[in-house]
Scaffold this active site. Structure first.
Site, mmCIF file in Angstrom:
data_model
loop_
_atom_site.group_PDB
_atom_site.id
_atom_site.type_symbol
_atom_site.label_atom_id
_atom_site.label_comp_id
_atom_site.label_asym_id
_atom_site.label_seq_id
_atom_site.Cartn_x
_atom_site.Cartn_y
_atom_site.Cartn_z
ATOM 1 N N ARG A 52 0.687 -1.011 -0.502
ATOM 2 C CA ARG A 52 0.260 0.096 -0.026
ATOM 3 C C ARG A 52 0.812 1.235 -0.460
ATOM 4 N NH1 ARG A 52 -3.389 -2.480 -1.458
ATOM 5 N NH2 ARG A 52 -5.444 -3.546 -0.714
ATOM 6 N N GLU A 89 -2.508 7.578 -5.116
ATOM 7 C CA GLU A 89 -2.616 6.891 -6.325
ATOM 8 C C GLU A 89 -4.313 6.797 -6.294
ATOM 9 O OE1 GLU A 89 -1.882 2.514 -5.580
ATOM 10 O OE2 GLU A 89 -3.884 2.025 -5.462
ATOM 11 N N HIS A 133 -0.428 -0.264 -9.871
ATOM 12 C CA HIS A 133 -1.275 -0.972 -8.974
ATOM 13 C C HIS A 133 -1.673 -2.655 -9.411
ATOM 14 C CE1 HIS A 133 -3.435 -1.437 -4.462
ATOM 15 N NE2 HIS A 133 -3.600 -2.329 -4.904
#
Ligand code: NAD
Length: 334
Positions: free
Chosen positions: A234, A263, A295
């Protein structure tokens, strides 16, 4: 159950429609993220199904509860975007998909390490330009080097196994030891020892109040100079501004990111026709020794199938037994 599925892409729809066949659940797909403002889209739904950049803060949970929602089905492993205490207070159940394919993320992590170490992206671009010079492409053998794995749950353990396969010495840090990692030859040490001794550090712990900015200026100062840092967990595990300073000083030798603290406004969208507004992200992109992806570590066919199937099973468990198999209890944050 009637389910409002937020942040939907075509691939989500494909995998979820297949997994839901015969389940009796009625899925309604929405492109926007779940936020306080988009909560009314859940009107009449029994459940919301959300992903990593949806927000289930206290206000949003209260808003979807007003619309009839009783269940939050996360279609990811991390649950840092859900206010579990608020869900508990509101009497809402929360479930996640704990390990849909640890291999997908672990293999991708190794991909980042190899690509950064051997400068594959730079080499590819050069060859396309007719430049076959090897200047600046020097890497190092992984065999015999030390890797540090922070967080040895499902993904971290899979990473340990692969790194040992390269002949690396693997140091691990976690709040509890994973016997599989010990059996694979990893050595549990303190977080300080891991940061001081590793040539490559890869992060696989969840984002919690304790791990936010785990990699900050102090931690970067304690690194072995030139250390490679990888984050596929993360974004907020890493203080991006401190990392920029670390890259400028050479303390961080290279950086691989699949996640970024801010993000939510960037990833999963095609923004190629827009001006990038995030100056920290823009600065990170200027370094030749930084590799960033949006991601995608989880993004394999096996993982998407497993995510959809487990989410449908969580919905069915909640509907039939009042409890999903993979419930996230409020204790998870205590
Ligand atoms: P997991 O729950 O199996 O393992 C997490 C491990 O972290 C556990 O062993 C836990 O004890 C440890 N941990 C918790 N707090 C810690 C702390 N303060 N310091 C050190 N270790 C700590 O989870 P997992 O399936 O291995 O996933 C790990 C993380 O990867 C998730 O939380 C998620 O944020 C991230 N993830 C990213 C992607 C992606 O596509 N990039 C996909 C899936 C998961």
């Amino acid at each position: 159950m009637k389910v409002a599925v937020f942040s939907t892409k075509n691939y989500d729809r494909d995998f979820f429609e297949k997994a839901a066949e015969g389940s009796g659940h009625e899925l309604h797909f929405f492109e926007p993220h779940l936020t306080r403002e988009t909560a009314p889209l859940a009107r009449g739904a029994d459940a919301v199904c959300i992903f990593v950049n949806d927000s289930a803060d206290a206000e949003t949970l209260a808003a979807v509860k007003e619309e009839g929602v009783r269940f939050v089905a996360l279609r990811c492993a991390g649950f840092n975007n859900v206010d579990l205490a608020a869900a508990h207070r509101l009497g809402m159940s929360v479930a996640r998909v704990p390990a849909y394919s640890p291999h997908a993320v672990a293999e991708y992590t190794i991909g980042l390490i190899l690509a950064l170490n051997r400068k594959l992206c730079r080499a590819h671009n050069r060859v396309r330009e007719g430049n076959f010079s090897l200047e600046g492409l020097l890497g190092f053998d992984l065999k015999g080097k030390t890797a540090g794995v922070v967080g040895t749950g499902a993904i971290g353990a899979a990473v340990v196994k692969i790194l040992k396969g390269f002949g690396m010495h693997v140091l691990t840090y976690d709040l509890r030891q994973n016997p599989d990692c010990v059996a694979d030859g990893a050595q549990y040490v303190s977080v300080d020892e891991l940061f001081a001794a590793s040539d490559i550090i890869t992060l696989h712990c969840p984002l919690t109040p304790d791990t936010r900015h785990l990699v900050d200026a102090d931690r970067i100062a304690s690194l072995k100079p030139g250390c490679m840092l990888i984050n596929t967990s993360r974004g907020a595990l890493v203080d991006a501004r401190a990392v920029i300073d670390g890259l400028k000083s050479g303390q961080i030798g290279s950086l691989g990111l699949d996640v970024y603290e801010e993000e939510a406004d960037l990833f999963f969208e095609d923004l190629s026709n827009y001006m990038l507004q995030d100056d920290v992200f823009a600065r990170l992109l200027t370094f030749p020794n930084v590799l960033i992806t949006g991601h995608q570590a989880f993004f394999t066919e096996e993982a998407l199938s497993a995510i959809a199937e487990t989410t449908i099973a969580n919905l069915t468990g909640f509907e039939k037994q009042g409890r999903p198999e993979f419930e996230v209890s409020v204790e998870a944050i205590r």
